[in-house]
Design an enzyme around this catalytic site. Structure first.
Site, mmCIF file in Angstrom:
data_model
loop_
_atom_site.group_PDB
_atom_site.id
_atom_site.type_symbol
_atom_site.label_atom_id
_atom_site.label_comp_id
_atom_site.label_asym_id
_atom_site.label_seq_id
_atom_site.Cartn_x
_atom_site.Cartn_y
_atom_site.Cartn_z
ATOM 1 C CB ILE A 276 40.107 -14.456 38.081
ATOM 2 C CG1 ILE A 276 39.936 -15.753 37.294
ATOM 3 C CG2 ILE A 276 38.998 -14.293 39.101
ATOM 4 C CD1 ILE A 276 40.158 -17.004 38.147
ATOM 5 C CB CYS A 338 30.320 -12.369 38.579
ATOM 6 S SG CYS A 338 30.886 -13.131 40.115
ATOM 7 N N GLY A 341 29.937 -15.981 41.602
ATOM 8 C CA GLY A 341 29.467 -15.106 42.672
ATOM 9 C C GLY A 341 30.410 -15.047 43.847
ATOM 10 C CD1 TRP A 342 34.513 -17.148 43.200
ATOM 11 C CD2 TRP A 342 33.362 -18.862 44.034
ATOM 12 N NE1 TRP A 342 34.797 -18.241 42.449
ATOM 13 C CE2 TRP A 342 34.103 -19.327 42.936
ATOM 14 C CE3 TRP A 342 32.558 -19.776 44.741
ATOM 15 C CZ2 TRP A 342 34.075 -20.650 42.510
ATOM 16 C CZ3 TRP A 342 32.538 -21.090 44.311
ATOM 17 C CH2 TRP A 342 33.281 -21.529 43.206
ATOM 18 N NE ARG A 344 33.637 -11.318 37.066
ATOM 19 C CZ ARG A 344 33.806 -11.821 35.846
ATOM 20 N NH1 ARG A 344 34.070 -11.006 34.848
ATOM 21 N NH2 ARG A 344 33.707 -13.105 35.626
#
Lengths: 651, 559
Positions: A276, A338, A341-342, A344
Site C-alpha cells: 500500500i 497477501c 488479505g484485504w 491486494r
C-alpha cells in the site's frame, strides 16, 4: 459549527489552473458540510461546491501582494486554488477547513446528517437492494461441495470477516478455527467465487503464520478440503500476491507463506504486486504530473513512467488474469492471499471475477462484487480513504486501482460492460465523499456497531435509481463480447492514462463531443420511435377497420409529436481556444470570459442528477457554445486592457 | 506508346525475377492463421495463393515493402517482409536458392529508381470511374468559390511554365493589386521561389492565411520592397498581421548564414513574428523509426514502453504541430488578423500548419470531399515532395535524408482532432488510414512525383488513375463515412494538453494487437444508428399512410 472561524470571505479569487486569465472573483462561504464559492459577477449565478469530506489537503502559501493563496486538493482529484485578500482571513479559512475536512469521529461524517428527501421506509428499502446471499446462490452455493458456515456469526473467529462465510462441506468447525489461528487476523481460507460450470473456486485468506518452519495441521486440512471441493482437479494454486522478497521478510515476523512440502498438491505462486505504501506514493507522483501547468509531452510521459502507476495497474490485471485463466481454462481452484488479505487480495479476486463472469460486468453485478469482495470482506475503507483523521500511512488508493483495472478492460472491450465510465467515477467519488454509509468503517462488524443501515443512506440504491445515466449504449447482453471469459491484452501499450478520472475536472482536456452521449440520445429516440410506431399502427388498423365498416365515427386527433428530433446542443458544441502559445497567450486578449459552471462538483442536492454532471455533461450549460459563434471582433477581444503586442515579439 | 512502355517494363522486370514461383510457402501474419500456398512474383506484386481454393491470401505491392530480411534454419529459409504500412509478415520458403532468389528479386523490385516503372503507370482500373479525380479539384474551380466571397484576389498565371517556382502549380491566388512582375521579384527573394500565395480565406471576417518559403535576407539583412508590398496588400488599413515562423528563433537565425532568414521588425513593422518549434524532416523520420520500434518491442515492460514512447518524441511533434496550427487559427479567427506561415522551404511544416488550421476553422474541410480538396490544394498542388518523403517508412536502413513522415504527422493531428470532435467530421478514421497507405504505396498516381513541375512532367492525369476517382464512388464513400457526423459549422478548438493527445492506435498498433473488439464496437455503433434510421423511415411511411387514410375517408373530410 464551532469549527467555522469565518463563515464568509469576500473578494476571493478562484484561480483557473490551466489559464489564469479565466479566474473568477466571488465570495467564499464555509458551511458545516461544504465550502461554497459564489461568483460575484452580475448576472452570473455560478457556484462551486466542495464537500468538506472530499478535501484531502489544504495548503496555505506565503502571502503575496495580490493576497494569500489557499490550495485545496480533493480526494476526487479536483484541485482548487483560492486567493484570499487578507492573510488573517486566509489563515482562518485554512484552520477551519483543516478541521472540517478531518473529522475525528464517525458521527461527524456527513452520512449521519445527510437527509435527502426520502422517507424512512424507503430509506430502509435502499439497503435491501443488494443481497449477497442471492449472489452466492446465483453462483450455485450452498451445494454439496460448499456450505454456509455460522462460525463467524458473532465475529468471534475473525473480527474483520463478514458473518456469513462459505467453506468446503468437509471443513469441520475445529479445522476452521485451527486454520484461523494460523492466519493473520484470523482470516482463514474461505470462498470468494465459485464457478458453477466446472466447480473451480477462488478462495481468499490472509498469510499463514508459518515463520521459518511452523506448520498447522488444521490449515493443511483446510486447503485439502478446498482442493476436494473441486472433485475433478488434483491440485490447486496458492497465489501470494506479494513480491517474493516481501513475503520472505514476513517470515522473520512469524508470518510468511505456504511451504509446498507441507501442503498436499498445491502449486505455489508469487505475483509481485507492491504494498500500500508503494501504491500511495505512486499515485501521488502521478497526480503531481496531472497537475503540472502546461507540461510538455516529455514532462508528462516521463512523469507517468517514473510514477510507476501504470506498471502497478498492469501487475494487478496480470494477477487477475492468472487466476481467471486457472479457474476458467484449467478448472483449478485458487487460494489467494497477501499479508492481511484485504488489499491486494481484494483487488485480484475482484478483477478475476470481472474477467470470469459476465454478471460482474453488469451494473448490478459490479455493485454486488464491490459489496462482497471489498465491503463485506473488510477492505479498510475508512483507513484507506482517510475518512477520519488518522494514520496517513494507512491511506492508499487500492480501490482506485480496482476501478481503473475495470476501466482499462472497458477500453479493450467496449461492448462487454453494461455500465459506462461515469458509473466508475460516481462510485469512486462516493467511496470518498462519506455521503452514503456503504463505505464507512473498516469492516462489517464496525458498520453494524455504527448502525449505518439504520442511520444512513445507501449509494447502491442511489446509483440504481439513476442507472439511466450509467448505461453503456454499446452493451448488449447477447453480444459475443459479453459472453464468458475476457482475454485482455496486457501489452504495455494497451494501458492508457485514465484522463476521465485523474483530470476529471480539467474540462478543457476532454473530448468536446461524446460518442457515448450521442448514442445514448439516439437510443432514447429509438425508444420513442418504437412507441410512435406502435401507436401509428394501432391508429391505421383502427382507421382501416372504420373504412371497411364505414363506421361513422370520428377518429381521435392525430398524434402530432414530432419525429424530427434534434440532438442536444452538446453534440454540436463548440469551445474556446486554449493556451496554444505559452507566454503569448497569457497576455492575449482573446481569452473569453466564459461562465463556467462545471466546477460544481459534489452532489449537494441529490435530487438533481448530479452524478451525470460529474462528467462532460455539464458543458452544455456553460454557455461556451455561444462564445465561438461570436464575431472575432466581439468585445472580449477588443476591449481587453492587456492586449499588448509586446508579448508576440517576445514569443 | 503505352504498349511499348509496358513491354519495356515487363522485360525489365523479367530480368529481376529469378524465381517467379515457389510452392509450399508458409505465410505468417499477426492475428491470422498461417497459410501454406504458392508464392508468385510479378513485376509489381508479391502474391501468395493457398492451394485449396486458389484464393489470394496475400497481394502485396512491391512498393509497399520497406525492408526485407533473410533467416535460415537448415535448408528452410524465411524472409521477413516489413511494409511501409507498418505491417510485418514472414514467409517460410523451402529451398535455400529459392529463398535467396525471392529475397533479392523483391529487394530489387521494391526499390526501382524510375518513377515511370511504378505500378500506377501499369494499373488499369477494374471499377467504373464516375468522376475523374484528376479534374475534381482544379485551381480555377476552387478560385470561383473564392471569387464569390471576395474580389481582393486574382488568379495569376505567372508560373504557368513553372519558371518562377517549380514547386508551385501554374495558377496561384495572389492579391489583386500585385502584378506578375512584382511576383517574379518576390519569388527571387523567397526560398525556392515560393512567394507568398493565398492558402485560406476566412469567410467570417475576411482574414487570410498565406504561405511562402523563408525570405532570403542572408547575413546582411537584404530586403525586398516588393515582398513587403505583397504581404502588406493583404492587411486592412490600420491592422496588423502575424508571421508564424515554424522554426525556433535560433534555427531561423542560423538560416541567415545559408542565405535564408526571417522578416525583420524594421522592414515589416505591420507584422508580428512568432517562432514555433516544429522539427525538421530528418528529426521526424528518426521519431517514426523509434516509435515503431517501441510499438514492436516484445519485452512487456511498462517502463520500457513509456520511456521508448517518450524518447521517440512522436507525441511531442504532434503536440507542436497542432499547437502551431491552433495558434494560426486563433490569430485569424480570434484576433481578426491575417497570417503568413513559413518555415524554411515552405513545403513541409508550413503545409502541416496551414492545412490543420483550415480543419479547425473551415467546416467544409471536415467533409470527405472537402478533405480531399484540402489534401489536393495544400499538399499536392502546394508542392509537398511526396515521392521523396514517402520513399521509405519506419523499417528502412537507407540513410537518405529526404524521407520524413510529414504527411503522416498531419494525418495523426487530424485524427487527434477527430477524436476530440467525433461528430464533426464526415469521414471516419479509415479515410485517414487509407490516405496514409496510399501516400506510401499505391496503384493510383495521386501521390507520385515531387512538386508541381515534377508531377506535370510525369503526365499523371493521362497515364495514371487518380485516387479520388476510386474514393468518390458510392460504395467506397459509404465505407469511409463517419456514422456520427452532424455538420458543425463552428470553429473547433482542440485541446493540446498531453493528456488529450493519444497514440494513433489505428496506425501504430494496427498490426500489433487484435482489433476485433474495437471493430465490433464500431459495428454496434453503426447498428444503433442504422436501426434508428430504419425506424424513422417506418414511422414516416406509416404517418403518410395514416394521412392518406384520413383523406380517403369521406367522413373525415366533411367539416
Amino acid at each position: 459549527m464551532e469549527h467555522i472561524r469565518l463563515p464568509k470571505v469576500e473578494n476571493v479569487k478562484l484561480v483557473d489552473r490551466v489559464s489564469p486569465r479565466r479566474s473568477r472573483v466571488g465570495t467564499l462561504y464555509l458551511t458545516a458540510t461544504h465550502s461554497i464559492f459564489v461568483e460575484s459577477e452580475a448576472g452570473v449565478r455560478n457556484e462551486t461546491w466542495v464537500l468538506h469530506s472530499l478535501v484531502c489537503s489544504v495548503e496555505k502559501q506565503a502571502a503575496a501582494a495580490s493576497g494569500c493563496s489557499l490550495l485545496i486538493h480533493c480526494k476526487n482529484f479536483q484541485v482548487l486554488h483560492f486567493v484570499i485578500p487578507r492573510e488573517r482571513e486566509c489563515h482562518d479559512v485554512h484552520l477551519s477547513l483543516q478541521r472540517l475536512s478531518q473529522p475525528e469521529s464517525y458521527v461527524e461524517l456527513y452520512c449521519f446528517s445527510y437527509k435527502p428527501n426520502v422517507g424512512e421506509v424507503e430509506r430502509r428499502q435502499e439497503w435491501d437492494l443488494l443481497d449477497l446471499k442471492a449472489d452466492y446462490s446465483r453462483m450455485g452455493v450452498p451445494n454439496s461441495l460448499w456450505k454456509l458456515s455460522p462460525i463467524n456469526r458473532h465475529y468471534k473467529v475473525s473480527d474483520t470477516y463478514p458473518a456469513d462465510l462459505f467453506v468446503p462441506e468437509s471443513a469441520a468447525p475445529p479445522v476452521i478455527v485451527g486454520s484461523s489461528k494460523f492466519r493473520s487476523r484470523g482470516r482463514f481460507p474461505t470462498l470468494s467465487y465459485y464457478s458453477k460450470d466446472n466447480h473451480a473456486a477462488i478462495c481468499r485468506s490472509s498469510q499463514p503464520l508459518s515463520g521459518f518452519s511452523a506448520r498447522c495441521l488444521e490449515d493443511e486440512q483446510m486447503l485439502e478440503a478446498i482442493l476436494r471441493s473441486n472433485p475433478r482437479s488434483d491440485f490447486m494454486y496458492v497465489v501470494d500476491t506479494r513480491p517474493k522478497l516481501n513475503a520472505i521478510a514476513n517470515r522473520a515476523a512469524g508470518k510468511g507463506y505456504e511451504n509446498e512440502d507441507n501442503y498436499s498438491n498445491i502449486k505455489f505462486q508469487f505475483i509481485g504486486i507492491e504494498n500500500i505504501h508503494v501504491m500511495r506514493n505512486s499515485q501521488q507522483k502521478m497526480l503531481e504530473v496531472c497537475e503540472l501547468r502546461s507540461p510538455s509531452m516529455s514532462d508528462f510521459l516521463e512523469g507517468l513512467e517514473s510514477s510507476g502507476w501504470l506498471k502497478h495497474i498492469k501487475a494487478v490485471l496480470d494477477a487477475g488474469i492468472f487466476i481467471a485463466k486457472a479457474v476458467a481454462e484449467e478448472a483449478v481452484s485458487v487460494l489467494v492471499h497477501c499479508s492481511d488479505g484485504w488489499d491486494r487480495t481484494a483487488q485480484v479476486c475482484s478483477v478475476a471475477c470481472v474477467l470470469l463472469d459476465p454478471y460482474y460486468r453488469t451494473l448490478r453485478g459490479l455493485m454486488v462484487l464491490i459489496e462482497r469482495d471489498w465491503v463485506s470482506f473488510g477492505h479498510k475503507f475508512s483507513h484507506r480513504c482517510n475518512h477520519l483523521v488518522g494514520d496517513p500511512k494507512e491511506v492508499s488508493p487500492i480501490i482506485d486501482q480496482f476501478l481503473e483495472c475495470v476501466w482499462q478492460l472497458m477500453e479493450q472491450f467496449p461492448c462487454a460492460f453494461e455500465f459506462n465510465e461515469r458509473f466508475l467515477i460516481a462510485i469512486h467519488g462516493h467511496i470518498y465523499s462519506c455521503l452514503y454509509g456503504n463505505f464507512i468503517g473498516n469492516n462489517q462488524r464496525e458498520r453494524i456497531e455504527l448502525g449505518v443501515r439504520e442511520r444512513t443512506h445507501s449509494l447502491w440504491s442511489y446509483l440504481w435509481m439513476n442507472r439511466a445515466d450509467f448505461i453503456n449504449p454499446l452493451y448488449r447482453p447477447d453480444h459475443s463480447q459479453t459472453q464468458g471469459l475476457l482475454r485482455p491484452s496486457t501489452a504495455p501499450y494497451c494501458f492508457k492514462f485514465w484522463r476521465g478520472l485523474y483530470n476529471h475536472f480539467d474540462r478543457g482536456m476532454h473530448p468536446r463531443q461524446s460518442v457515448e452521449d450521442y448514442l445514448q440520445a439516439i437510443q432514447e429516440e429509438t425508444q420513442q420511435l418504437h412507441d410512435q410506431l406502435a401507436s401509428h399502427k394501432q391508429k391505421i388498423g383502427k382507421l382501416e377497420q372504420e373504412q371497411v365498416w364505414r363506421v361513422t365515427q370520428k377518429t381521435t386527433t392525430l398524434d402530432k409529436s414530432p419525429t424530427a428530433w434534434a440532438l442536444g446542443n452538446d453534440l454540436t458544441v463548440a469551445n474556446t481556444p486554449q493556451d496554444y502559445t505559452g507566454d503569448f497567450i497569457s497576455s492575449s486578449p482573446c481569452q473569453p470570459k466564459a461562465p463556467e459552471s462545471s466546477l460544481i462538483l459534489l452532489p449537494h442536492d441529490l435530487n438533481q442528477k448530479s452524478e451525470a454532471n460529474l462528467s462532460n455533461g455539464s458543458d452544455q450549460e456553460s454557455g461556451i457554445a455561444d462564445l465561438s459563434c461570436r464575431s472575432p471582433l466581439s468585445e472580449d477581444s477588443t476591449r481587453d486592457p492587456d492586449s499588448d503586442e509586446a508579448a508576440y515579439s517576445a514569443a | 506508346m503505352n504498349i511499348k512502355l509496358i513491354k519495356y517494363g515487363v522485360m525489365e522486370f523479367a530480368e529481376l525475377i529469378k524465381t517467379p514461383r515457389v510452392d509450399g510457402v508458409v505465410l505468417h501474419r499477426p492475428f491470422l492463421p498461417t497459410v501454406e500456398g504458392t508464392l508468385c512474383l510479378t513485376g509489381h506484386h508479391l502474391i501468395l495463393s493457398s492451394r485449396q481454393d486458389n484464393t489470394e491470401e496475400l497481394w502485396l505491392l512491391h512498393s509497399n515493402i520497406d525492408s526485407i530480411e533473410k533467416r535460415f534454419v537448415g535448408s528452410l529459409g524465411s524472409i521477413i517482409v516489413k511494409c511501409k504500412d507498418l505491417r510485418v509478415i514472414q514467409l517460410d520458403i523451402p529451398g535455400m536458392e529459392e529463398c535467396l532468389n525471392i529475397s533479392s528479386s523483391v529487394e530489387a523490385l521494391s526499390t526501382l529508381d524510375s518513377v515511370s516503372l511504378m505500378y500506377p503507370f501499369f494499373y488499369r482500373p477494374m471499377f467504373e470511374v464516375i468522376e475523374d479525380g484528376w479534374n475534381s479539384f482544379l485551381p480555377e474551380e476552387v478560385f470561383k468559390d473564392l471569387e464569390s466571397m471576395t474580389d481582393e484576389w486574382r488568379l495569376s498565371e505567372v508560373n504557368k511554365d513553372f519558371s518562377v517556382c517549380p514547386s508551385y502549380p501554374p495558377l496561384v491566388a495572389v492579391p489583386k493589386d500585385v502584378d506578375d512582375d512584382t511576383l517574379r521579384k518576390v519569388a527571387s527573394f523567397r526560398h525556392s521561389g515560393r512567394f507568398p500565395v493565398l492558402s485560406y480565406y476566412h469567410k467570417k471576417n475576411g482574414m487570410v492565411m498565406m504561405r511562402a518559403g523563408q525570405p532570403l535576407t542572408g547575413t546582411n539583412g537584404r530586403r525586398c520592397k516588393e515582398d513587403e508590398k505583397l504581404i502588406n496588400a493583404t492587411l486592412r488599413p490600420g491592422k496588423r498581421g502575424y508571421i508564424i515562423d515554424t522554426r525556433t528563433i535560433n534555427v531561423a537565425q542560423q538560416a541567415k548564414a545559408r542565405g535564408g532568414g526571417f522578416e525583420s521588425e524594421a522592414n515589416y513593422p505591420q507584422w508580428r513574428r512568432i517562432h514555433k518549434t516544429i522539427e525538421r524532416a530528418n528529426v521526424l523520420q528518426e521519431g517514426l523509426i523509434k516509435l515503431v520500434e517501441a510499438c514492436n518491442d516484445q519485452s512487456h515492460s511498462m517502463d520500457r514502453w513509456l520511456s521508448k514512447l517518450e524518447a521517440s518524441n512522436w507525441q511531442t511533434h504532434v503536440k507542436e504541430i497542432l499547437t502551431t496550427a491552433c495558434l494560426a487559427a486563433q490569430c485569424i479567427d480570434r484576433e481578426g488578423a491575417s497570417v503568413l506561415v513559413h518555415g524554411t522551404e515552405g513545403t513541409d511544416s508550413t503545409l502541416q500548419v496551414t492545412s490543420l488550421a483550415q480543419i479547425i476553422l473551415d467546416p467544409a474541410c471536415r467533409t470527405i470531399r472537402g478533405f480531399q480538396g484540402l489534401v489536393e490544394r495544400e499538399w499536392l498542388q502546394a508542392g509537398h515532395p511526396f515521392q521523396q518523403r514517402c520513399a521509405q517508412s519506419a523499417f528502412s536502413n537507407n540513410k537518405s535524408r529526404q524521407e520524413a513522415p510529414v504527411f503522416l504527422l498531419f494525418l495523426d493531428c487530424v485524427w487527434q482532432i477527430l477524436r476530440q470532435f467525433p461528430c464533426s467530421f464526415e469521414f471516419s478514421e479509415s479515410f485517414l488510414v487509407l490516405l496514409f497507405e496510399h501516400a506510401y504505396a499505391s496503384q493510383f498516381g495521386t501521390f507520385l512525383g515531387n512538386g508541381a513541375a515534377g508531377r506535370a512532367k510525369l503526365s499523371l492525369p493521362e497515364k495514371t488513375v487518380s485516387l479520388w476517382s476510386w474514393v468518390n464512388r458510392p460504395q467506397e464513400l459509404e465505407r469511409l463515412t463517419n456514422p456520427l457526423y452532424e455538420a458543425n459549422s463552428l470553429v473547433i478548438w482542440p485541446s493540446v494538453a498531453p493528456q488529450s493527445l493519444l497514440l494513433w492506435e489505428g496506425v501504430f498498433l494496427r498490426w500489433n494487437r487484435s482489433s476485433k473488439c474495437l471493430d465490433e464496437a464500431y459495428e454496434e455503433m453503426v447498428h444503433i444508428i442504422e436501426y434508428n434510421k430504419e425506424l424513422q423511415n417506418k414511422v414516416n411511411s406509416l404517418r403518410r399512410q395514416l394521412a392518406q387514410l384520413e383523406t380517403e375517408d369521406p367522413l373525415l373530410q366533411t367539416p
